[in-house]
Scaffold this active site. Structure first.
Site, PDB file in Angstrom:
ATOM      1  N   LYS A  83       0.865  -1.179   0.000  1.00 12.77           N
ATOM      2  CA  LYS A  83       0.000   0.000   0.000  1.00 12.77           C
ATOM      3  C   LYS A  83       0.903   1.230   0.000  1.00 12.77           C
ATOM      4  O   LYS A  83       1.947   1.238   0.666  1.00 12.77           O
ATOM      5  CB  LYS A  83      -0.881  -0.029   1.253  1.00 12.77           C
ATOM      6  CG  LYS A  83      -1.901   1.096   1.346  1.00 12.77           C
ATOM      7  CD  LYS A  83      -2.834   0.903   2.549  1.00 12.77           C
ATOM      8  CE  LYS A  83      -3.907   1.986   2.608  1.00 12.77           C
ATOM      9  NZ  LYS A  83      -4.845   1.787   3.738  1.00 12.77           N
ATOM     10  N   SER A 158      -9.793   1.879   2.753  1.00 12.93           N
ATOM     11  CA  SER A 158      -8.916   2.681   1.935  1.00 12.93           C
ATOM     12  C   SER A 158      -7.870   1.877   1.167  1.00 12.93           C
ATOM     13  O   SER A 158      -7.294   2.381   0.214  1.00 12.93           O
ATOM     14  CB  SER A 158      -8.194   3.710   2.817  1.00 12.93           C
ATOM     15  OG  SER A 158      -7.312   3.058   3.716  1.00 12.93           O
ATOM     16  N   SER A 182     -10.026  -0.581   6.905  1.00 11.80           N
ATOM     17  CA  SER A 182      -9.425  -0.442   5.571  1.00 11.80           C
ATOM     18  C   SER A 182      -8.752  -1.678   5.004  1.00 11.80           C
ATOM     19  O   SER A 182      -8.352  -1.672   3.848  1.00 11.80           O
ATOM     20  CB  SER A 182      -8.419   0.697   5.564  1.00 11.80           C
ATOM     21  OG  SER A 182      -9.107   1.894   5.381  1.00 11.80           O
TER      22      SER A 182
HETATM   23  N1  GLN Z   1     -13.336   4.124   6.225  1.00  9.92           N
HETATM   24  C1  GLN Z   1     -12.701   4.509   7.454  1.00  9.92           C
HETATM   25  C2  GLN Z   1     -12.294   5.975   7.403  1.00  9.92           C
HETATM   26  O1  GLN Z   1     -12.479   6.568   6.385  1.00  9.92           O
HETATM   27  C3  GLN Z   1     -11.528   3.628   7.755  1.00  9.92           C
HETATM   28  C4  GLN Z   1     -10.309   3.943   7.001  1.00  9.92           C
HETATM   29  C5  GLN Z   1      -9.123   3.124   7.395  1.00  9.92           C
HETATM   30  O2  GLN Z   1      -9.244   2.084   8.034  1.00  9.92           O
HETATM   31  N2  GLN Z   1      -7.960   3.628   7.044  1.00  9.92           N
HETATM   32  O3  GLN Z   1     -11.821   6.518   8.350  1.00  9.92           O
END
Ligand code: GLN
Length: 501
Positions: A83, A158, A182
């Site tokens: 990532k 994400s 995410s």
């Molecule tokens: N969807 C969640 C957010 O936008 C989690 C994102 C993540 O785990 N990085 O904060």
């Protein structure tokens, strides 16, 4: 072996094939790079492909495979990708943001160094929501990612690029990070297994921070066993991360194999208590998702597990707590991107204030700005106690509720996300998008480990994920519980159409 099959092999098969010289690391690496070259224009999972570096590393791996004892390098010659929030020495590291469009990291994150030391070949850096804020990978400055199961749909976020790259057969496994879901939610949307480990299990050094008390690195794979191979190399204490914990790392793969050997074929889950909370099957849950998750739980029961009712904190309260604390931490973490030290700088600043303001206004996207505004507000004098301190208190209650639930069961099961992958460009308003995190965020607030695994397809052929939450340090138990299930069921074997191309 026909080369077309190389991207369908499990990590175990890749290790065996390399060791017995059925194929070389160069062939394997070329095969995956060729797929990326041919197909990623449709998926957009990579921000950077490091083909030359990968080929050099593959040649080196082949010579080591031929000449030396390779025991110290369990992933020698196997391709993977990171990532794009893991710092990689000499390679662009953007965190999905324009503000880091030119940031070439001078050092490796501990996770990156560990995986490199294990001999894996990094093929590049994967697309993601900007600074890991989002659930659909549409907030990336480098364009949306398309779900390989249906190119008109989102891959989740994400870590959308990580999930899509594994689901498309561009890499056999990949790293991700999980602050509120995410890893698990994109694993669910892309038909993969993904684990978010216990907070402190994996070093965060060199992982660009979103919300430091919630962020944890983890893995995506096409099975729990593949995830275990990668997590094994990532996990462990790191003196460079004060929140990483000194605690032995079990041998995840060996432990899952022992569990398989010791289990009976008919009731492999005899003695396992799975907690089910009605709070996780409430309003907003898609019917098709609920059906798949309930039938997976029925399979667990048929295989010997016992289902018990447990209670956890009302998810609406958890959601409000997360969306107070995560932006608060983000607003503070992101203050380092100021146009002065590194990254994007605006043209012709009038003075220092103008430089800060315009560099940040031009460099950050809308979702990131929204979080900085929310977080700064929650931390500002006069509101701090009412919002931030209050949310910290609720966080403690969430932890206590989980502790109580784990007195009655070994793992807690739920859907990973309330819906399957939705259409790209559906233009969810921010709050509707936040609601999609309803089943994943409590885990991060409590620092617990959790895994998402495939639980079947909807009538439209979209993957559905089952989440299992474990008690602190039960990462191995989760991997084993998923692995045993995958030994007796077929859901994880379903692959995206793109795997066949
Ligand atoms: N969807 C969640 C957010 O936008 C989690 C994102 C993540 O785990 N990085 O904060």
């Amino acid at each position: 072996m026909a080369n077309t099959e190389l991207h369908q092999l499990s990590i175990r098969e890749l290790k065996d094939g390399l060791a017995s010289k059925k194929f070389s690391s160069v062939e394997l690496t070329e095969h995956h790079l060729d797929r990326i070259d041919r197909l990623d224009s449709e998926v957009n999972s990579f921000i950077t492909v490091t083909a030359d570096m990968a080929m050099d590393a593959a040649k080196q791996a082949d010579s080591e495979l031929a000449n030396s004892d390779t025991e110290a390098k369990p992933l020698l010659g196997i391709p993977m990708a990171h990532k794009d929030l893991f710092c990689t020495e000499g390679v662009l590291t953007t965190s999905g943001s324009k503000i880091l469009y030119n940031f070439v990291s001078p050092y490796d994150a501990t996770v990156v160094a560990n995986i490199k030391n294990a001999g894996a070949i990094c093929l590049g850096k994967l697309n993601m929501d900007e600074f890991a804020m989002g659930s659909d990978n549409e907030s990336s400055h480098y364009g949306a990612v398309h779900n390989p199961w249906d190119l008109h749909r989102v891959p989740g976020g994400s870590s959308g690029g990580s999930a899509a790259a594994v689901a498309a057969g561009f890499v056999p496994f990949a790293t991700g990070s999980d602050t509120g879901g995410s890893i698990r939610q994109p694993a669910s949307f892309c038909g993969l297994t993904g684990i978010k480990p216990t907070y402190g299990r994996v070093s965060r050094f060199g992982m660009i921070a979103y919300a430091s008390s919630l962020d944890q690195a983890g893995t995506f794979g096409r099975s729990a066993e593949d995830c275990a191979y990668l997590l094994q190399q990532m996990a462990g204490y790191d003196p460079k991360d004060a929140t990483s914990i000194k605690r032995d790392v079990p041998d995840y793969v060996a432990d899952m194999n022992t569990a398989v050997q010791n289990s009976t074929d008919v009731k492999p889950f005899a003695g396992l208590k799975i907690g089910v909370a009605k709070e996780y099957f409430g309003k907003g849950l898609d019917k098709a998702v609920e059906d798949k998750v309930r039938s997976a739980l029925k399979q667990y029961e048929d295989l010997g597990a016992t289902i018990v009712d447990v209670n956890i904190t009302n998810p609406e309260i958890t959601l409000a707590t997360y969306y107070m604390l995560a932006p608060a931490e983000a607003s503070s973490n992101l203050s380092r991107f100021d146009g002065v030290r590194f990254g994007y700088r605006c043209d012709d600043p009038k003075d220092l204030h103008d430089l800060y303001t315009r560099s940040r206004s031009e460099g950050f996207g809308d979702e990131v700005k929204r979080r900085i505004l929310m977080g700064t507000y929650a931390l500002s004098a006069g509101y701090f106690d009412a919002y931030y301190t209050k949310a910290q208190k609720v966080r403690r209650v969430i932890l206590q509720d989980f502790a109580r639930a784990f007195e009655q069961c070994d793992v807690i099961a739920s859907p990973t996300a309330p819906t399957p992958a939705y259409k790209l460009g559906e233009d969810l308003d921010p709050v509707s998008m936040y609601l999609g995190d309803v089943y994943t965020i409590a885990v991060n607030l409590a620092g617990l480990p959790a895994i998402s695994m495939p639980a079947g397809l909807t009538a439209d052929g979209l993957p559905v994920g089952l989440q299992l939450i474990g008690n602190h340090w039960d990462d191995g138990k989760l991997l084993t519980t998923a692995h045993l299930y995958q030994q007796h069921t077929e859901h994880h074997k379903a692959t995206s159409g793109m795997m066949g191309r």
